[in-house]
Design an enzyme around this catalytic site. Structure first.
Site, mmCIF file in Angstrom:
data_model
loop_
_atom_site.group_PDB
_atom_site.id
_atom_site.type_symbol
_atom_site.label_atom_id
_atom_site.label_comp_id
_atom_site.label_asym_id
_atom_site.label_seq_id
_atom_site.Cartn_x
_atom_site.Cartn_y
_atom_site.Cartn_z
ATOM 1 N N ARG A 106 32.272 10.673 36.492
ATOM 2 C CA ARG A 106 33.101 10.483 37.682
ATOM 3 C C ARG A 106 33.762 11.795 38.028
ATOM 4 N NH1 ARG A 106 37.519 5.891 37.696
ATOM 5 N NH2 ARG A 106 38.561 7.265 36.249
ATOM 6 N N THR A 110 37.525 12.965 43.383
ATOM 7 C CA THR A 110 37.061 11.975 44.371
ATOM 8 C C THR A 110 36.760 10.617 43.742
ATOM 9 O OG1 THR A 110 34.731 12.508 44.028
ATOM 10 C CG2 THR A 110 35.926 13.847 45.646
ATOM 11 N N ASP A 202 40.905 6.898 28.272
ATOM 12 C CA ASP A 202 39.542 7.379 28.537
ATOM 13 C C ASP A 202 38.639 6.984 27.375
ATOM 14 O OD1 ASP A 202 37.203 9.154 28.491
ATOM 15 O OD2 ASP A 202 38.168 10.091 30.217
ATOM 16 N N ASP A 205 36.512 9.803 25.660
ATOM 17 C CA ASP A 205 37.319 10.711 24.833
ATOM 18 C C ASP A 205 37.757 10.030 23.543
ATOM 19 O OD1 ASP A 205 37.182 12.945 26.427
ATOM 20 O OD2 ASP A 205 38.964 12.430 27.592
HETATM 21 C C1 PRP Z 1 33.994 6.407 32.371
HETATM 22 C C2 PRP Z 1 33.439 5.092 31.879
HETATM 23 C C3 PRP Z 1 32.569 4.652 33.023
HETATM 24 C C4 PRP Z 1 33.329 5.159 34.221
HETATM 25 C C5 PRP Z 1 34.076 4.018 34.833
HETATM 26 O O1 PRP Z 1 33.078 7.419 32.224
HETATM 27 O O2 PRP Z 1 32.769 5.180 30.661
HETATM 28 O O3 PRP Z 1 31.262 5.186 32.996
HETATM 29 O O4 PRP Z 1 34.264 6.132 33.742
HETATM 30 O O5 PRP Z 1 34.713 4.419 36.001
HETATM 31 P P1 PRP Z 1 34.256 3.903 37.438
HETATM 32 O O6 PRP Z 1 34.056 2.425 37.297
HETATM 33 O O7 PRP Z 1 35.431 4.240 38.298
HETATM 34 O O8 PRP Z 1 33.023 4.632 37.838
HETATM 35 P P2 PRP Z 1 33.416 8.954 32.579
HETATM 36 O O9 PRP Z 1 32.992 9.254 33.984
HETATM 37 O O10 PRP Z 1 34.842 9.225 32.221
HETATM 38 O O11 PRP Z 1 32.418 9.747 31.659
HETATM 39 P P3 PRP Z 1 32.298 9.766 30.054
HETATM 40 O O12 PRP Z 1 31.667 8.470 29.647
HETATM 41 O O13 PRP Z 1 31.410 10.924 29.839
HETATM 42 O O14 PRP Z 1 33.651 9.953 29.448
HETATM 43 N N1 URA Z 2 37.101 5.437 32.624
HETATM 44 C C1 URA Z 2 37.745 5.292 31.452
HETATM 45 O O1 URA Z 2 37.288 5.756 30.401
HETATM 46 N N2 URA Z 2 38.918 4.646 31.460
HETATM 47 C C2 URA Z 2 39.449 4.120 32.574
HETATM 48 O O2 URA Z 2 40.535 3.510 32.505
HETATM 49 C C3 URA Z 2 38.759 4.288 33.786
HETATM 50 C C4 URA Z 2 37.577 4.942 33.777
#
Ligand code: PRP
Ligand code: URA
Length: 211
Positions: A106, A110, A202, A205
């Protein structure tokens, strides 16, 4: 409140384990183990409708007609990175499942999803697919991942998440009404940065210890 193909787990084990995940003092090791365990419990529900065929086995005592899973086994597709945390648990339940990967992140400003990787089993269009991700926040990442899978011929898709915001569920239901959602719990809302509240922070993380 949600569409009839949205299944919210109402199970004490899932609720208890999710509560430990939410605690900011939960260690990376415990967080990882709990993500996997909750993933297994939700998979139990998400596979309730898998078709069975009758096979014959010789027990030590007699011949018996027994139920076995029918057809090609599932494909599990984690949304990278955080979705990886669910894969081990699901494979313990369905060891012969194939695994595809779809990389989405994400944009922090944005909140728009971007695809950076997609590698799927060749026969994915013939398999039921479980898209897995701990978090369904705005729903942008899952919506884009499902759109990509459909463009590659997938017809039977389920979405498995640990925690969702109402906004994310509505977005998937609107964009992909044929996709059933299996969810550990639904939280109250999103904050201004698109994080689920109260949420667990997150997920990526916390699984990988990158913050
Ligand atoms: C997080 C999570 C989802 C997304 C959810 O991933 O694991 O994939 O955000 O958010 P959304 O419903 O608003 O799209 P992130 O983009 O943080 O990547 P990561 O898994 O690499 O930490
Ligand atoms: N992605 C995450 O990992 N946590 C949230 O709360 C939203 C998006």
């Amino acid at each position: 409140m949600f569409a009839e193909n949205v299944y919210i787990m109402e199970h004490p084990l899932v609720s208890h384990k999710l509560s430990i995940l939410r605690d900011k003092n939960t260690s990376v090791k415990d967080f990882r183990e709990l993500v996997s365990e909750i993933g297994m419990l939700i998979t139990y529900e998400a596979t309730r409708d898998l078709p069975l065929v009758t096979k014959t086995v010789e027990t030590p005592l007699c011949t018996a007609e027994v139920p076995m899973l029918a057809g090609k086994k599932l494909a599990v597709v984690p949304i990278l990175r955080a979705g990886l945390g669910l894969v081990d648990g699901i494979l313990r339940m369905i060891p012969s499942a194939r695994v595809g990967h779809i990389g989405m992140y994400r944009d922090e400003e944005t909140l728009e999803p971007h695809t950076y990787f997609c590698k799927l089993p060749k026969d994915i269009s013939e398999r039921e697919v479980m898209v897995v991700d701990p978090m369904l926040a705005t729903g942008g990442s899952a919506e884009a991942a499902i759109t990509e899978l459909k463009s590659r011929g997938c017809k039977a898709i389920k979405l498995v998440v640990l925690l969702a915001a109402p906004e994310g569920i509505e977005r998937i239901t609107d964009a992909h009404p044929d996709v059933s959602i299996y969810c550990g719990a639904v939280d109250e809302k999103l904050n201004e940065r698109g994080y689920i509240l109260p949420g667990l922070g997150d997920a990526g993380d916390r699984i990988f210890g990158t913050k």
